[in-house]
Design an enzyme around this catalytic site. Structure first.
Site, PDB file in Angstrom:
ATOM      1  N   GLY A 190     -26.500  31.198  33.868  1.00 45.94           N
ATOM      2  CA  GLY A 190     -27.141  30.108  33.135  1.00 45.94           C
ATOM      3  C   GLY A 190     -26.590  29.939  31.733  1.00 45.94           C
ATOM      4  N   ASP A 195     -32.567  35.940  28.542  1.00 44.34           N
ATOM      5  CA  ASP A 195     -33.617  36.838  29.046  1.00 44.34           C
ATOM      6  C   ASP A 195     -33.643  38.190  28.343  1.00 44.34           C
ATOM      7  OD1 ASP A 195     -34.580  35.011  30.903  1.00 44.34           O
ATOM      8  OD2 ASP A 195     -33.053  35.574  32.366  1.00 44.34           O
TER       9      ASP A 195
END
Lengths: 411, 411
Positions: B17, B147
């Site tokens: 991502g 993350d």
């Protein structure tokens, strides 16, 4: 100035949904009022006219040091708090004498209300009641709405910043979608139940003709599912990643909102109908019918409450409109809303005006049909020329010791 | 330097991502490589290793003038495009000789891959295969993920900017919620399926102790609906407007994700299960059980793709890590990931290191339980001390002639 002129106080309130610059309007009103020798105290209604009825009033000089006052210009939301309170239609209702008695107790000579269509209804009623009882209180409306749907003004404070947020955010969503090669459709749902101004602003995200967002649907035209699906298929010939921007209020030719389609939302554990937007519905439609990757993004409340994309033009105009309203009230204006009058498109210039608030309240200005493409899936260059000047300029937001935006809050 | 040293080329790719600063990492690698006399061409894989297999390769010197190269630092997303391609576990698979033949044709001496856990798996396999066939290609991983879940590094590039976006956006949502007096609950759903780092960052939105968000739930602990509802009720004693931040991956004690609760999502027109997040589920739960106004906001893709809240610290560190990796590869490093080593908390300082990529790939670092409050509804001060330095500093994003952020794009 007549030196025997009686010094009266000013009170200002905010009403309806927040915007990035509603506090800039407030700053304009308060800073101008504090600088006027013929205005005494400058009061704020906490939570609008509803709060005022409970006497939640603050004195700006006591509450905000001048240093803090400046922070209003870079604080989104509504510093004074807001309400959604509609005054009774009947001017013989007992609430009116109650209000005007309170005005008298506070020696109010000037009543300012910052808001949209509904708030202008309050301005209309109070000014008509003042006339009826021969009160000399001057009642002025300051426009505000991200929806840009007020009539008799070229645009409204709050729209430029929200449009800048939409354009910039959609440009970033396009970048995010372009990362993978697989065919995908991203539905971006943008605020606007009846007027598509903000959704139209997503067209500004394009760097050049033919860029994403490839499709834009406003509530001004009827939405047809099958035509939409055909359009999306056609878009894949230009780009594997298709971005579609839709107003929350898109509806079919029968007037049924897409977000209210019976099976679009399902029911929750309690058997209650789930609330989901038209973006989620179209995401499912695309996934099921076109068998491609689909997702939806609801821009949600940050469209209206984000300071990060505040437009310097929007901020400046909001302040000027606030200041202008105070000067006009001192000259005798009442029952008016401050309006924006565009004097030139290229280069952009505007001036301020006053309009009869009775002609404005409870009206709604939608995007002209000639600014929407014939098939209803895009906006025209005329819209871009209209909107582009309004989103110009970056505002530096002061940071606190924690490194994050340092917004002003009451208490 | 040995003047007879063979000049080899470098190739770099991006995977997984996008983030706000993955292009800053790329800038670091490319700018350093272009400045090294012992590195010849600097190539980019378009769409990662998957694109490379189809020979979609660009030459940075031909593609980007140095002026444009600078723009990488302020362009979110993945300039080179990305992929989610997993190399076969079996190093005898025929894809490996194919890849290394292509490396040979391009005289590749240095292979750089910017990504998260899965991408480090690619780095691990390629470096192990290189060792197996005695290839002298040096394979280096550059960390990347919003993350923050890579092990053996203090934090990851991309987290600081995403955390700044979350903190700043939640602070604005709090302002938006405070506008009305009526009791309300706003659920903010934040990315993070297994690791709650980004949701924890919402605690940075508080200006002082006791501010919203009043409740924060991470996937590191079990979520209990009834306990949650009791907590919300308690919060109303402090504030009528309660903001709750939840990770998308919160789950109950049986490990069932809240977003997968059977009736949370309903079915669409096609009889397919609707996909809705845990935010929407909790919104309905609160509305139905507590009979108060409830809404949910899913921060969605802008958490990872927004440049507007890029952290200057994050950007600077990403560039430094990219440059460091190149210098270490020249010294002989291979099979390593560049890591961040915190040397001091107050004042914050860090240095760069190298870690064995085989120990990193396919692992996941979650928020330590001692940084989560006992009842699982908040984070501790230790987390705040950890995260605060990472979100510091504003990056000025250059604007185009249209007044909007001018991002770089391929072709």
């Amino acid at each position: 100035m007549n030196i025997n002129m009686e010094i009266k106080n000013l009170i200002v309130g905010q009403s309806g949904g927040p915007t990035a610059v509603i506090n800039s309007s407030l700053y304009g009103v308060v800073s101008e009022a504090l600088s006027q020798p013929s205005i005494g105290k400058v009061y704020g209604m906490v939570n609008g006219i509803e709060g005022f009825l409970r006497e939640t009033v603050l004195d700006f000089e006591e509450t905000l040091f001048s240093n803090d006052l400046e922070k209003l210009k870079t604080t989104p939301g509504a510093y004074l708090g807001s309400c959604r309170y509609k005054l009774p239609e009947d001017l013989d209702d007992p609430v009116y004498p109650v209000l005007f008695q309170k005005f008298k107790e506070l020696s109010i000579g000037y009543f300012f209300y910052i808001g949209g269509n509904d708030s202008m209804d309050t301005v209309s009623k109070l000014s008509r009641y003042a006339e009826k009882i021969n009160s000399d209180i001057r009642v002025i409306g300051e426009p505000k709405t991200i929806d840009n749907d007020l009539v008799m003004t070229d645009h409204t404070p709050g729209f430029g910043s929200a449009a800048r947020y939409v354009a910039s955010t959609v440009r970033e969503i396009v970048i995010d979608a372009n990362v993978y090669e697989t065919k995908s459709v991203t539905i971006v749902e943008i605020m606007g139940r009846h007027a598509g101004w903000l959704t139209a602003a997503s067209a500004l995200a394009r760097k050049s003709v033919g860029d994403n967002p490839l499709l834009i649907y406003l509530p001004e035209t009827d939405f047809d599912e099958e035509a939409f699906l055909e359009k999306v298929k056609g878009c894949f010939e230009k780009n594997p990643n298709v971005i579609v921007c839709v107003s929350e209020g898109i509806h079919d030719k029968n007037g049924t909102f897409i977000c209210e389609y019976d099976n679009s939302v399902g029911t929750d554990t309690f058997g209650h109908k789930m609330l989901a937007g038209c973006g989620k519905y179209l995401e499912n439609l695309v996934r099921n019918r076109l068998c491609v990757k689909a997702r939806s993004v609801e821009l949600n409340v940050n469209q209206r409450c984000s300071a990060s994309m505040m437009s310097a033009t929007d901020q400046k105009e909001a302040i000027l409109a606030g200041q202008f309203g105070v000067r006009e009230a001192l000259k005798g204006a009442t029952g008016k809303m401050v309006s924006y009058v565009r004097t030139s498109d290229l280069p952009y210039s505007m001036t301020l005006g006053l309009e009869d608030v009775n002609l404005i309240c409870n009206q709604e200005k939608t995007v002209p049909l000639e600014w929407i493409s014939k098939d209803g899936s895009d906006v025209t260059d005329a819209f871009l020329a209209y909107a582009l000047p309004l989103i110009q300029g970056t505002v530096e937001i002061p940071l606190g010791t924690d490194g994050l935006p340092d917004f002003l809050s009451r208490k």
